[in-house]
Write a protein that holds these residues in place. Sequence first.
Motif, PDB file in Angstrom:
ATOM      1  N   ALA A 239      -4.523   3.689   5.412  1.00  0.00           N
ATOM      2  CA  ALA A 239      -5.353   3.401   4.237  1.00  0.00           C
ATOM      3  C   ALA A 239      -5.200   4.479   3.184  1.00  0.00           C
TER       4      ALA A 239
ATOM      5  N   VAL B  37      -7.667   5.637   0.070  1.00  0.00           N
ATOM      6  CA  VAL B  37      -9.085   5.440  -0.218  1.00  0.00           C
ATOM      7  C   VAL B  37      -9.431   6.063  -1.564  1.00  0.00           C
TER       8      VAL B  37
ATOM      9  N   LEU C 107      -6.277   5.164   9.508  1.00  0.00           N
ATOM     10  CA  LEU C 107      -7.644   4.675   9.663  1.00  0.00           C
ATOM     11  C   LEU C 107      -7.926   4.285  11.110  1.00  0.00           C
TER      12      LEU C 107
ATOM     13  N   ASP D 171     -13.626  -0.528  10.478  1.00  0.00           N
ATOM     14  CA  ASP D 171     -14.803  -0.268   9.655  1.00  0.00           C
ATOM     15  C   ASP D 171     -14.373   0.390   8.350  1.00  0.00           C
ATOM     16  N   LEU D 172     -14.967  -0.051   7.264  1.00  0.00           N
ATOM     17  CA  LEU D 172     -14.704   0.518   5.947  1.00  0.00           C
ATOM     18  C   LEU D 172     -16.035   0.956   5.353  1.00  0.00           C
TER      19      LEU D 172
ATOM     20  N   TYR E  74     -10.185   0.451  -0.932  1.00  0.00           N
ATOM     21  CA  TYR E  74      -9.254   0.713   0.154  1.00  0.00           C
ATOM     22  C   TYR E  74      -7.990  -0.110  -0.055  1.00  0.00           C
TER      23      TYR E  74
ATOM     24  N   LEU F 278      -5.044  -1.109   2.359  1.00  0.00           N
ATOM     25  CA  LEU F 278      -4.723  -1.079   3.781  1.00  0.00           C
ATOM     26  C   LEU F 278      -3.293  -1.535   4.030  1.00  0.00           C
TER      27      LEU F 278
ATOM     28  N   THR G 215     -15.451  -2.009  -0.976  1.00  0.00           N
ATOM     29  CA  THR G 215     -16.783  -2.202  -0.404  1.00  0.00           C
ATOM     30  C   THR G 215     -17.816  -1.725  -1.426  1.00  0.00           C
TER      31      THR G 215
END
Length: 644
Positions: free
Chosen positions: A471, A473, A487, A499-500, A506, A508, A530
């Motif tokens: 990931a 971020v 991650l 889980d984020l 993100y 991925l 998120t």
Amino acid sequence: MSKQLLTTLAAAAVAASTVALATPVVAADWTHADVITTTADTAVNPGRNFEVVGYGDGFAAAVWFDTGPAGRRVMAARFKPNANNGEWDLPVAISTFGHSAYDPTIEVNGNGDLVAAWTENHDGVEELYAAVQPVDGVWSPARNLTPGATNVVPGIDVGIADDRTVYAAAEYTDADDATFGLRVVEWAYPALPEEPLLVVADGGEPALDVSGAGEVVLAFTDGGADQYAYTRHSPGGTWKAAVPLGSATQETAAATINDDGEAAVAYVSLGSANATVQLVAPAGGKKGTAKVLASGVSGTSPVIDIDGTGRLLAAWADVTGSAAIIHASSLFGGAWTTTSSPAVGGTVGNLDAGIAESGAQAVGYTASSRQVVLHRPRSGVDFTPWVSADGYAARGSVATDLRGNVVALGALLGPDSTLRARYLDTVGPTVTATGWSGSVLTTEVLRSPGISFETAGGDWLSGLSSVDVLARVAPWNAAGYGPRTTLADDRPAGATQVDLPAGASYCLAVRGTDGVGNNGEISKEVCFTTPLDDRAFTATGWTLVDGPAPYQGTLTTTKTKGRALVRTGVRARHLALLVTKVVDGGKVQVKLGDEVLGNYSLEGTGSKQLIDVATFDEVRTGTLRITVISEGKPVRIDGVVIAK
């Protein structure tokens, strides 16, 4: 010898100094130590030539001279990836039944079509024969490529274009072995072979390579001038005038060409024995000054290869006493980097070299009944050696496939000598992630701090062992994405959930690891955001409500006009509100810094509803303020999307 894109390593016999035998080095990532010939009926003759090519992702093919009860034949087998990580086909005879056949060579084009050539004895005359195996078919009947020619001598060469046109070169003598010459034949498979394209009186020792487009580069001895020369040919055209390599040369030259028409010839100068590379212009002339790779170093039997990007790899043996294997690499027309590796073993023979499209490089040779392979993933790093056990013939063949895996072929001596192949798995598996589901609110925003997806992929040589989730971020208050990090580590392939944490964007990707520890390439990224939870805002006069429906289990609500949610230090390129809508919902105004971005109604139904606010050309920074502009109507804020 090499072929564009599908790097191969043809054998070239070489003698060098003898050094003390080193302790064998065994690489843990060699796989598929397969016996290709399993019975006396297919016993290989180690005293005559055998050869292997690699192509595609994990494919290989081999030809060899056989002395089983059925007679002297040329045999072939192909290694194909499958669900069991790949296996060799049963060997098949490809030479003419009832006639002794010798000295096979094999090549492959960019589509995976194979061509093999060899000499075959008919009524006491050695003739040049060839056969083609289409990528989706079986070997064709053997064809005579030199009708009327007499006594083809060892040292033939062959290549195949992507349209399956075959070019084969051979030196021949008359019936009394009094004179010699060179012939190059074009065979537009599956039609019958044509008359020779090129006939060079007193020519010999050909080194030929063919690009996917059918461009040919040919190096050969010009007996009349007592030196080596080279020439080029284009489909439908004529051969260019031969260009001398120098005042005089020794050793058989090596030639290579890629699909862009970039060609080079390597040779050793007579007397000085300096290894030299001459780049070849498309028109057939010299492209710049010949590059002497090791001035003052006495070398022998150079080999050379080129990949589709124009990267060159040359290798030769140093015979000044150090018994080193010297290797040099360069971009086409660029500066050369020359290094050496101490020879492992005794008398060096069958020096090979190849470079794959991935940049991986391999140099192979035989020494004191052992095979030696030097390999590295790219230029600028040290070669890693591998040495076989004792008992191998003083012949060998090494090849790389398209991605850089290495295949080594050798004959283990015994009452029924067997041909053995093994792969050096240098390339990690290919893995993809699909079926992103369960948490997706839109194509970019998640309704909960986690996501589920499926991973799948494989490695044809050593299998898929595990999958990492990677990931990049960008937290809500960051100017951009940070470096890629792991991650989730060593997950099994299949259903995956990660889980984020809330309040970040993100990107991925996944990467697989195979059974011998090679990491594969990183997959294409998929990006999500998120929302930042409502509890991260300053909320004077608001009420925090718990419950299972809202994002992160809470939402912040009020009916009072003028109440505001405030978050300082926001950095965003895209903003959206995550809200619960009700039939008589109120309205809010959103500002970033001093700019009013708009007024938005929360009237409707449903929890975790997304309201787009703004998308900017670049990341903007400021205090985000969400102010209630209605009176007596419920405003329920669940979170805010602050995306990059």
